[in-house]
Motif scaffolding. Sequence first.
Motif, PDB file in Angstrom:
ATOM      1  N   ASP A   1      38.057 -29.069  59.054  1.00 48.41           N
ATOM      2  CA  ASP A   1      36.891 -29.435  59.274  1.00 48.41           C
ATOM      3  C   ASP A   1      36.111 -28.256  60.405  1.00 48.41           C
ATOM      4  N   PRO A  37      33.193 -24.939  60.274  1.00 46.58           N
ATOM      5  CA  PRO A  37      32.087 -24.229  59.244  1.00 46.58           C
ATOM      6  C   PRO A  37      32.640 -22.993  58.622  1.00 46.58           C
ATOM      7  N   LYS A  76      44.660 -22.703  66.758  1.00 48.67           N
ATOM      8  CA  LYS A  76      44.929 -23.964  66.068  1.00 48.67           C
ATOM      9  C   LYS A  76      45.851 -23.871  64.612  1.00 48.67           C
ATOM     10  N   ASP A 102      16.255 -32.901  73.071  1.00 47.38           N
ATOM     11  CA  ASP A 102      15.778 -31.739  72.188  1.00 47.38           C
ATOM     12  C   ASP A 102      14.506 -31.966  71.348  1.00 47.38           C
ATOM     13  N   TYR A 118      31.056 -24.547  55.432  1.00 46.24           N
ATOM     14  CA  TYR A 118      29.612 -24.973  55.588  1.00 46.24           C
ATOM     15  C   TYR A 118      28.959 -24.302  56.697  1.00 46.24           C
ATOM     16  N   GLU A 153      38.880 -26.634  71.780  1.00 43.50           N
ATOM     17  CA  GLU A 153      39.398 -25.462  71.095  1.00 43.50           C
ATOM     18  C   GLU A 153      40.934 -26.042  70.540  1.00 43.50           C
TER      19      GLU A 153
END
Length: 689
Positions: A22, A24, A57, A231, A443, A571
């Motif tokens: 998971d 992008p 990773k 935001d 993604y 990370e």
Amino acid sequence: MARRDAPRHWGKSTVETACPLDCPDSCSLSVEVEEGRIVSIDASPRNPTTGAFICAKVRGFADRVYGTERLQYPIARKGPKGRGAFERVSWDEAIEQIAGRIEATRAKWGGEAILPLSYGGSNGFVSQDTADAELFGGLGASRMARTVCAAATGAAYEGLYGRMPGVAYADYVHAKLIVIWGANPMASGSHLVPFVKEAQRRGATLVVLDPRRTGLARTADLHLPLRPGSDVAVALSLIRFLFDTARADTAFLAEHATGVERLRDRARPWTFERAAEVSGLPPSALAQFADLYASASPALIRCGWGLERNRNGGSAVMAVLALPAVAGKFGVRGGGFTMSNSAAWGITKRWLQTPEPATRVINMNRVGRALTELTDPPIDVLFVYNHNPLVTLPDQNRVLRGLAREDLFTVVFDQVMTDTARFADLVLPSTTFLETYDIARGYGAYSLQLVKPVIEAVGESRPNVEVFAALGARLGIEAAAAYECEAEALLRVASALPPDAGAALLADAVPVPPSGPAPVQFVDVFPLTPDHRIHLWPEGLVSEPGAEPYGWQPDPATDQHPLCLISPASEKTVNSTLGELRVQPASLYMHRDDAAARGIEDGDTVRVFNALGEVHCLVTLGEAIAPGTVSLPKGLWTRSTGNERVTTALVPDTLTDFGAGACFNDARVEVRRIVTADLEQQRVSVWVN
Ligand SMILES: Nc1nc2c(c(=O)[nH]1)N[C@H]1C(S)=C(S)[C@@H](COP(=O)(O)OP(=O)(O)OC[C@H]3O[C@@H](n4cnc5c(=O)[nH]c(N)nc54)[C@H](O)[C@@H]3O)O[C@H]1N2
Ligand SMILES: Nc1nc2c(c(=O)[nH]1)N[C@H]1C(S)=C(S)[C@@H](COP(=O)(O)OP(=O)(O)OC[C@H]3O[C@@H](n4cnc5c(=O)[nH]c(N)nc54)[C@H](O)[C@@H]3O)O[C@H]1N2
Ligand SMILES: [Mo]
């Protein structure tokens, strides 16, 4: 059951595959195998966006594959729930036990007493929503709303633009202004970073909106450390400014947008002063940001997921995504925005045969409540796969109470012995992406790639499709049983993909999305809304009672719990995946001034608490976070803290204004020093009993 054809690599060979985790980016991988064992995992140049490097990773993923925590065979509970005592059983016994219980549950309560609990963010199109969906659909099980992530961003993006594809990573180099809004690509999608740096080398201005001084914020021209959840106020103050100073692109809006006046109305009260009060930023910084954004072209916004995880998340993302429309930033290479590019491939799950049953839907953010409160019928069988709910879902203590129910029959199907698996009645071992076929889609980066088995399945682990097909065969659910093996599942999915993509994948090439590898918004791609216009006032979204687009709900802080706890990506893990390999105990990051006010020193052990629970951990002090905000990573395992609770123990199960998403960053807490230091001494068994 048919076993898949495992590859046999004698001697040394290199296998080209892809990462489905998971993230992008979805990297291409070159994996070196010797005598059937993984020797190294590295970037493959096949995919230019991710070809130069991969994250630590995945380079170290073999430590999971061959790790001591890897599940090798099915095990069944022995002794009380959660105690962690199990004994080995055969696959046949495991399948028989599950099928027997499912039959009994259906006879007593009906199918809705079964709850499949999965998210599948780290799964491609083969290992999620194939045989599993056919099985649970066929059984008439309760359905899961997969809202733990991207629910608010998805609602806003769908509502305004119908998920129009975004700016490709490679086009960031053309931007003169880049705004990184609620994203931390250095940790969560690192292949964007070289393009941002190249743009900076070419003179681009960088603005970062993040309560933390992230890696990119350190190099930014303007870092705005706003209060989490504010935001929408900040973005609306820019929109107000654009209209009031006649810098809104009214010609573009007239041609391409609807709902302009309603947005303008909502922006009207948001002066820089009012937005400053809510966000904790100086009004002058907001004015500076507004002027930079209005003046620059091409100007680009990378909208992340950090801003969605609170009560105002949907409205925040709407307001941020409305900015390039109001300011007229589309139509040039390097201008516009990037959100999630997952819809760019036009993939719908056409391979599924069973129509979704009209059974009850359970919001996964409230699984704790579903397990402890539902009675009509109760959840009697819980089947967890592609997911680690005990540590990743809101309100950990409530989830825990649900999982601790002695009468609940829980199956956990995973690669390693997760915290959730400890509460299972049956634990099933699954393959990793290095042992199976799958189809991975990025993604952020535009990529769709074949994932291939690199080694044989470790121990008795099995791919998802085989297990759900076996259950289908045993329970008479034909559509599930039809998935004989995962290679067959791969063909089935690939042949239901858009034709070019499917053919390219099977030829082991890297297909290009229909909109091309680097679309320019409003030149190559337009909104995928029914009328191809931007719906600045999106109708028909799933909203919480009383929520309106561009709404703002006040901060939930109280005198008892004044600090805002956020839990960004780390990370070290991908969500909780690889958390078993974390060696350092968890540490809360806190601003020095907040610590000084509480007599806390760097390296102390602290209690982070609110009405929902508490977490005992270390504390690290610094200035790289807005005062009043503290941060503890998402995805921790319970062993990483002193009291077997993680960040989610402090997270309410309230929902975002739009999309019914998780409010991870609406946790409000207090922090106190634990005087008797030493994490290990604090480690008491607090699960059950
Ligand atoms: N290494 C690694 N990579 C990952 C993941 C992982 O766990 N580890 N997870 C993957 C997944 S599932 C996802 S969804 C993506 C998420 O990727 P990102 O969008 O980068 O998401 P987060 O790390 O949740 O948050 C990003 C930033 O938002 C900030 N933030 C928090 N609250 C707010 C707010 O209210 N407003 C603003 N403006 N900023 C805020 C945080 O400090 C953080 O630096 O990353 C993916 N990539
Ligand atoms: N505190 C806090 N928590 C958060 C967030 C936050 O911001 N703050 N953000 C959240 C986000 S963005 C997300 S996306 C969620 C994700 O949360 P989860 O969906 O729970 O993701 P993971 O923790 O990675 O767990 C996935 C599990 O699936 C297993 N798995 C992987 N592949 C397979 C397979 O092929 N078969 C089987 N059977 N199992 C497999 C992995 O081993 C792993 O244990 O977490 C959320 N949790
Ligand atoms: Mo996520």
